[in-house]
Design a protein around this motif. Structure first.
Motif, mmCIF file in Angstrom:
data_model
loop_
_atom_site.group_PDB
_atom_site.id
_atom_site.type_symbol
_atom_site.label_atom_id
_atom_site.label_comp_id
_atom_site.label_asym_id
_atom_site.label_seq_id
_atom_site.Cartn_x
_atom_site.Cartn_y
_atom_site.Cartn_z
ATOM 1 N N LYS A 72 61.496 8.853 2.471
ATOM 2 C CA LYS A 72 60.723 8.430 3.640
ATOM 3 C C LYS A 72 60.373 6.943 3.620
ATOM 4 O O LYS A 72 59.688 6.453 4.520
ATOM 5 C CB LYS A 72 59.439 9.256 3.747
ATOM 6 C CG LYS A 72 59.689 10.735 4.025
ATOM 7 C CD LYS A 72 58.379 11.500 4.166
ATOM 8 C CE LYS A 72 58.636 12.977 4.446
ATOM 9 N NZ LYS A 72 57.361 13.738 4.569
ATOM 10 N N ARG A 78 46.735 11.168 -4.815
ATOM 11 C CA ARG A 78 47.129 11.997 -3.659
ATOM 12 C C ARG A 78 48.312 11.389 -2.913
ATOM 13 O O ARG A 78 49.198 12.098 -2.437
ATOM 14 C CB ARG A 78 45.935 12.179 -2.715
ATOM 15 C CG ARG A 78 44.810 13.028 -3.293
ATOM 16 C CD ARG A 78 43.814 13.425 -2.214
ATOM 17 N NE ARG A 78 43.177 12.264 -1.606
ATOM 18 C CZ ARG A 78 42.057 11.704 -2.052
ATOM 19 N NH1 ARG A 78 41.458 12.202 -3.140
ATOM 20 N NH2 ARG A 78 41.514 10.667 -1.445
ATOM 21 N N GLU A 79 48.322 10.077 -2.795
ATOM 22 C CA GLU A 79 49.435 9.408 -2.124
ATOM 23 C C GLU A 79 50.738 9.642 -2.890
ATOM 24 O O GLU A 79 51.789 9.859 -2.294
ATOM 25 C CB GLU A 79 49.155 7.907 -2.010
ATOM 26 C CG GLU A 79 50.136 7.145 -1.158
ATOM 27 C CD GLU A 79 49.969 7.378 0.322
ATOM 28 O OE1 GLU A 79 50.821 6.898 1.094
ATOM 29 O OE2 GLU A 79 48.975 8.034 0.722
ATOM 30 N N GLU A 82 51.482 12.256 -4.700
ATOM 31 C CA GLU A 82 51.887 13.649 -4.486
ATOM 32 C C GLU A 82 52.664 13.816 -3.183
ATOM 33 O O GLU A 82 53.596 14.617 -3.105
ATOM 34 C CB GLU A 82 50.652 14.554 -4.482
ATOM 35 C CG GLU A 82 49.970 14.657 -5.845
ATOM 36 C CD GLU A 82 48.644 15.402 -5.771
ATOM 37 O OE1 GLU A 82 48.178 15.661 -4.637
ATOM 38 O OE2 GLU A 82 48.079 15.708 -6.839
ATOM 39 N N LYS A 83 52.291 13.049 -2.169
ATOM 40 C CA LYS A 83 52.964 13.133 -0.871
ATOM 41 C C LYS A 83 54.434 12.732 -0.976
ATOM 42 O O LYS A 83 55.274 13.204 -0.208
ATOM 43 C CB LYS A 83 52.263 12.236 0.152
ATOM 44 C CG LYS A 83 50.928 12.752 0.625
ATOM 45 C CD LYS A 83 50.153 11.703 1.376
ATOM 46 C CE LYS A 83 50.948 11.005 2.450
ATOM 47 N NZ LYS A 83 50.132 10.003 3.187
ATOM 48 N N PHE A 84 54.757 11.863 -1.931
ATOM 49 C CA PHE A 84 56.120 11.348 -2.029
ATOM 50 C C PHE A 84 56.825 11.788 -3.309
ATOM 51 O O PHE A 84 57.849 11.225 -3.691
ATOM 52 C CB PHE A 84 56.098 9.817 -1.956
ATOM 53 C CG PHE A 84 55.629 9.291 -0.624
ATOM 54 C CD1 PHE A 84 56.500 9.194 0.445
ATOM 55 C CD2 PHE A 84 54.306 8.916 -0.445
ATOM 56 C CE1 PHE A 84 56.072 8.718 1.675
ATOM 57 C CE2 PHE A 84 53.867 8.437 0.783
ATOM 58 C CZ PHE A 84 54.755 8.340 1.846
#
Length: 215
Positions: free
Chosen positions: A8, A69-70, A72-74
């Motif tokens: 992404k 957390r950021e 984990e998103k990627f």
């Protein structure tokens, strides 16, 4: 060359990640909302893959969990540590806990929200600079590198191992007393301005170790 880029990631982010890895000691001055956290975590993952050594990410206290957390998103694993222990390939801690870590254990170090370097007292700021000097790969990331004064870029340069703050002033600037002293005169801080035709040379020098973008 980067070995890992999340699917992404946008084109300009890929460019900045690749450029900062090739530069080895770099600064990313990217405006809010442009994905600095993604870029610095991807940079960290690539440094780990290239060196086999973990990367330490320094953040303000309130930002550490948000960075986890950021990641984990990627699909990037990052964990927090406040006791000097390396908890994963990308270990996150707040600036005030830096003294608990050993720089020789890391292949890279990231200073998140690096614009706050100038806000620390001299002891902590010097500690950060000393720690970074011992680590081969270094990255600064901030949206506000110099909101009030260009000479503050000297803090970034010194942390990355380029010109020290006073050396930068001596090379590119002059104060109203035409000296390179940082002392106050009559209670007033020195006012700095570019020497002669040094403005273009100054920005060419900054561009050798930093990239800035707003849109």
């Amino acid at each position: 060359e980067p070995k890992f880029i999340p699917s992404k990631t946008m084109d300009f982010q890929r460019y900045l990640i690749g450029w900062s890895l090739a530069t080895e000691r770099a600064a990313l001055f990217a405006d809010c909302g442009m994905g600095k956290t993604l870029m610095q975590l991807t940079w960290s993952q690539n440094v780990y893959l290239a060196t086999g050594k973990p990367v330490l990410v320094l953040t303000p206290l309130a930002v550490g969990s948000q960075t986890v957390r950021e990641g984990e998103k990627f699909g990037i694993e990052a964990t927090q540590s406040r006791n000097g222990q390396i908890t994963s390939a990308i270990t996150i801690t707040n600036y005030e806990q830096l003294h608990k870590f050993d720089y020789s254990q890391f292949g890279g170090v990231v200073c998140d929200e690096a614009g706050i370097l100038k806000s620390f007292d001299g002891k902590l700021r010097d500690e950060i600079v000393r720690f970074m000097r011992g680590v081969p790969y270094r990255l600064l990331a901030t949206a506000v590198p110099s909101p009030n004064d260009y000479v503050e870029l000297g803090n970034s340069s010194e942390a990355l191992g380029y010109l020290g703050y006073m050396d930068m002033l001596s090379k590119f600037f002059r104060n109203y007393r035409d000296t390179c002293s940082s002392r106050r005169f009559f209670g007033e801080a020195p006012k700095w301005q570019f020497k002669g035709h040094s403005q273009t040379a100054f920005w060419r020098w900054v561009s050798s170790w930093a990239r800035a973008c707003r849109k």
